[in-house]
Design a protein around this motif. Structure first.
Motif, mmCIF file in Angstrom:
data_model
loop_
_atom_site.group_PDB
_atom_site.id
_atom_site.type_symbol
_atom_site.label_atom_id
_atom_site.label_comp_id
_atom_site.label_asym_id
_atom_site.label_seq_id
_atom_site.Cartn_x
_atom_site.Cartn_y
_atom_site.Cartn_z
ATOM 1 N N PHE A 96 0.836 -1.201 0.000
ATOM 2 C CA PHE A 96 0.000 0.000 0.000
ATOM 3 C C PHE A 96 0.868 1.248 0.000
ATOM 4 O O PHE A 96 1.947 1.280 0.584
ATOM 5 C CB PHE A 96 -0.918 0.017 1.226
ATOM 6 C CG PHE A 96 -1.731 -1.242 1.394
ATOM 7 C CD1 PHE A 96 -2.806 -1.505 0.575
ATOM 8 C CD2 PHE A 96 -1.409 -2.168 2.383
ATOM 9 C CE1 PHE A 96 -3.552 -2.652 0.720
ATOM 10 C CE2 PHE A 96 -2.147 -3.321 2.541
ATOM 11 C CZ PHE A 96 -3.216 -3.571 1.709
ATOM 12 N N GLN A 101 -5.766 3.001 1.090
ATOM 13 C CA GLN A 101 -5.722 1.725 0.392
ATOM 14 C C GLN A 101 -5.873 0.561 1.377
ATOM 15 O O GLN A 101 -6.575 -0.416 1.097
ATOM 16 C CB GLN A 101 -4.414 1.589 -0.385
ATOM 17 C CG GLN A 101 -4.326 2.450 -1.629
ATOM 18 C CD GLN A 101 -3.026 2.243 -2.370
ATOM 19 O OE1 GLN A 101 -1.968 2.050 -1.762
ATOM 20 N NE2 GLN A 101 -3.082 2.282 -3.682
ATOM 21 N N GLU A 102 -5.197 0.665 2.519
ATOM 22 C CA GLU A 102 -5.310 -0.389 3.529
ATOM 23 C C GLU A 102 -6.748 -0.538 4.004
ATOM 24 O O GLU A 102 -7.265 -1.659 4.123
ATOM 25 C CB GLU A 102 -4.399 -0.080 4.715
ATOM 26 C CG GLU A 102 -2.925 -0.164 4.408
ATOM 27 C CD GLU A 102 -2.087 0.022 5.653
ATOM 28 O OE1 GLU A 102 -2.593 -0.266 6.759
ATOM 29 O OE2 GLU A 102 -0.938 0.450 5.540
ATOM 30 N N ARG A 104 -9.529 0.243 2.444
ATOM 31 C CA ARG A 104 -10.363 -0.356 1.400
ATOM 32 C C ARG A 104 -10.078 -1.844 1.243
ATOM 33 O O ARG A 104 -10.994 -2.649 1.033
ATOM 34 C CB ARG A 104 -10.120 0.368 0.068
ATOM 35 C CG ARG A 104 -10.741 1.745 0.009
ATOM 36 C CD ARG A 104 -10.730 2.312 -1.391
ATOM 37 N NE ARG A 104 -9.435 2.827 -1.782
ATOM 38 C CZ ARG A 104 -8.686 2.360 -2.761
ATOM 39 N NH1 ARG A 104 -9.125 1.324 -3.474
ATOM 40 N NH2 ARG A 104 -7.518 2.890 -3.058
ATOM 41 N N ALA A 105 -8.804 -2.251 1.362
ATOM 42 C CA ALA A 105 -8.452 -3.671 1.242
ATOM 43 C C ALA A 105 -9.022 -4.479 2.398
ATOM 44 O O ALA A 105 -9.585 -5.569 2.202
ATOM 45 C CB ALA A 105 -6.931 -3.819 1.185
ATOM 46 N N GLU A 147 -3.898 -7.112 -6.189
ATOM 47 C CA GLU A 147 -4.674 -6.032 -6.810
ATOM 48 C C GLU A 147 -4.197 -4.666 -6.339
ATOM 49 O O GLU A 147 -3.997 -3.745 -7.148
ATOM 50 C CB GLU A 147 -6.150 -6.230 -6.479
ATOM 51 C CG GLU A 147 -7.056 -5.127 -7.003
ATOM 52 C CD GLU A 147 -8.498 -5.289 -6.543
ATOM 53 O OE1 GLU A 147 -9.277 -4.320 -6.682
ATOM 54 O OE2 GLU A 147 -8.847 -6.382 -6.039
ATOM 55 N N TYR A 148 -3.965 -4.530 -5.017
ATOM 56 C CA TYR A 148 -3.567 -3.219 -4.491
ATOM 57 C C TYR A 148 -2.087 -2.946 -4.731
ATOM 58 O O TYR A 148 -1.679 -1.782 -4.808
ATOM 59 C CB TYR A 148 -3.908 -3.127 -3.009
ATOM 60 C CG TYR A 148 -5.357 -2.781 -2.783
ATOM 61 C CD1 TYR A 148 -5.774 -1.462 -2.725
ATOM 62 C CD2 TYR A 148 -6.319 -3.780 -2.664
ATOM 63 C CE1 TYR A 148 -7.101 -1.136 -2.542
ATOM 64 C CE2 TYR A 148 -7.658 -3.467 -2.488
ATOM 65 C CZ TYR A 148 -8.043 -2.149 -2.428
ATOM 66 O OH TYR A 148 -9.368 -1.827 -2.260
ATOM 67 N N SER A 149 -1.289 -3.985 -4.851
ATOM 68 C CA SER A 149 0.103 -3.780 -5.237
ATOM 69 C C SER A 149 0.183 -3.230 -6.658
ATOM 70 O O SER A 149 0.984 -2.329 -6.953
ATOM 71 C CB SER A 149 0.872 -5.093 -5.125
ATOM 72 O OG SER A 149 2.209 -4.920 -5.535
ATOM 73 N N GLU A 151 -2.253 -1.527 -8.087
ATOM 74 C CA GLU A 151 -2.775 -0.158 -8.021
ATOM 75 C C GLU A 151 -1.708 0.817 -7.538
ATOM 76 O O GLU A 151 -1.606 1.946 -8.045
ATOM 77 C CB GLU A 151 -3.980 -0.116 -7.075
ATOM 78 C CG GLU A 151 -4.608 1.257 -6.938
ATOM 79 C CD GLU A 151 -5.798 1.270 -5.986
ATOM 80 O OE1 GLU A 151 -5.856 2.161 -5.100
ATOM 81 O OE2 GLU A 151 -6.674 0.385 -6.121
ATOM 82 N N SER A 152 -0.886 0.400 -6.581
ATOM 83 C CA SER A 152 0.179 1.269 -6.067
ATOM 84 C C SER A 152 1.235 1.532 -7.128
ATOM 85 O O SER A 152 1.681 2.679 -7.313
ATOM 86 C CB SER A 152 0.822 0.623 -4.834
ATOM 87 O OG SER A 152 -0.126 0.457 -3.796
ATOM 88 N N ARG A 228 -6.981 8.837 -6.090
ATOM 89 C CA ARG A 228 -6.672 7.419 -6.303
ATOM 90 C C ARG A 228 -5.759 7.239 -7.509
ATOM 91 O O ARG A 228 -4.911 6.340 -7.531
ATOM 92 C CB ARG A 228 -7.977 6.644 -6.493
ATOM 93 C CG ARG A 228 -7.847 5.144 -6.364
ATOM 94 C CD ARG A 228 -9.203 4.476 -6.309
ATOM 95 N NE ARG A 228 -9.968 4.891 -5.133
ATOM 96 C CZ ARG A 228 -11.183 4.453 -4.832
ATOM 97 N NH1 ARG A 228 -11.785 3.578 -5.642
ATOM 98 N NH2 ARG A 228 -11.808 4.865 -3.753
#
Length: 278
Positions: A96, A101-102, A104-105, A147-149, A151-152, A228
């Motif tokens: 994140f 982000q955290e 939302r995850a 997914e969030y990796s 996005e980052s 975002r």
């Protein structure tokens, strides 16, 4: 002929707003033209100048926006994708970029767990052992982490690529000042050449969309998408402060433009706007 066209275009581009409304000036110029024995020749030259102005403006708009977008996409695909993926995915243990982000995850993982237990309790799926439930949770957590990796890493790419695009955009504006002046003249003539009803309609449409009573939710969506996009924390305090101040500033600037410029150039359009707005 081209030299004359450029001279004529530059006169349009740097035309100042005077005490007498532009509509009155156009009326006097029309009578003057009708009495001029060379009116047909000048009308043809004006048409050629207007044609040159339109074609130049359209080409410049396409060039002004297409080139930065192409630079943005090409830099992402051929430079930033391999470089950022190498640095972020292989040499960094972070997933994140910020606390938003955290949150939302974790909320997404919690919803999956609640949905899984709900389907077990309602008999939609067979009862599962704790090991299988834990396995499903681990699989979902890994999916969310990937997914969030991604996005980052995309946010980092967006920041760098957008900086490239902004630099290219500003460079085009600085290098091609003459085309910019022609474009400015073309926009001014297009706006002020509209009918009073069309001007009033566009004013009401613009104000209702961006500074109207129903616009805060739209601003909230736009700001969240921008934050975002760049991987910035989605602070609710910042969003609410922005929504409570920026539309007010925008409305003030817009009213000043109506009072300072449009009211002198086309007072009938301002009157039509007030009548339609009441």
């Amino acid at each position: 002929m081209k030299y004359w066209n450029l001279k004529k275009i530059n006169q349009y581009a740097f035309e100042k707003t005077g005490i007498v409304p532009r509509s009155m000036n156009k009326l006097f110029n029309r009578f003057k033209q009708e009495l001029n024995p060379n009116a047909e020749v000048e009308a043809l030259e004006d048409f050629k100048a207007a044609k040159y102005q339109t074609s130049t403006s359209v080409k410049y708009i396409i060039f002004l926006f297409v080139i930065p977008i192409l630079i943005n996409q090409v830099s992402k695909i051929f430079i930033l994708d391999p470089l950022i993926n190498q640095l972020w995915n292989k040499k960094s243990s972070s997933i994140f970029l910020n606390l938003s982000q955290e949150e939302r995850a974790f909320a997404e993982l919690q919803r999956f767990e609640e949905k899984l237990h709900f389907e077990i309790l309602t008999g939609k799926i067979n009862s599962l052992s704790n090991d299988i439930v834990q396995q499903k949770m681990s699989s979902k957590a890994l999916e969310i982490a990937l997914e969030y990796s991604k996005e980052s890493s995309n946010a980092i790419k967006n920041i760098i690529a957008d900086c490239f695009s902004i630099i290219i955009f500003i460079s085009i504006l600085i290098i091609n000042k003459r085309q910019f002046s022609i474009l400015k003249s073309f926009i001014n003539e297009s706006i002020y050449g509209l009918s009073d009803t069309a001007k009033a309609f566009l004013i009401i449409l613009f104000t209702d969309i961006f500074v109207g009573f129903h616009s805060p939710h739209g601003w909230e969506i736009i700001i969240e998408a921008i934050l975002r996009h760049f991987g910035l924390p989605e602070s609710r305090d910042f969003i609410f402060i922005f929504i409570s101040t920026f539309p007010v500033v925008l409305d003030t600037i817009f009213k000043y433009w109506i009072f300072r410029y449009l009211n002198k150039i086309s007072p009938s359009a301002v009157a039509t706007y007030h009548n339609m707005n009441e």
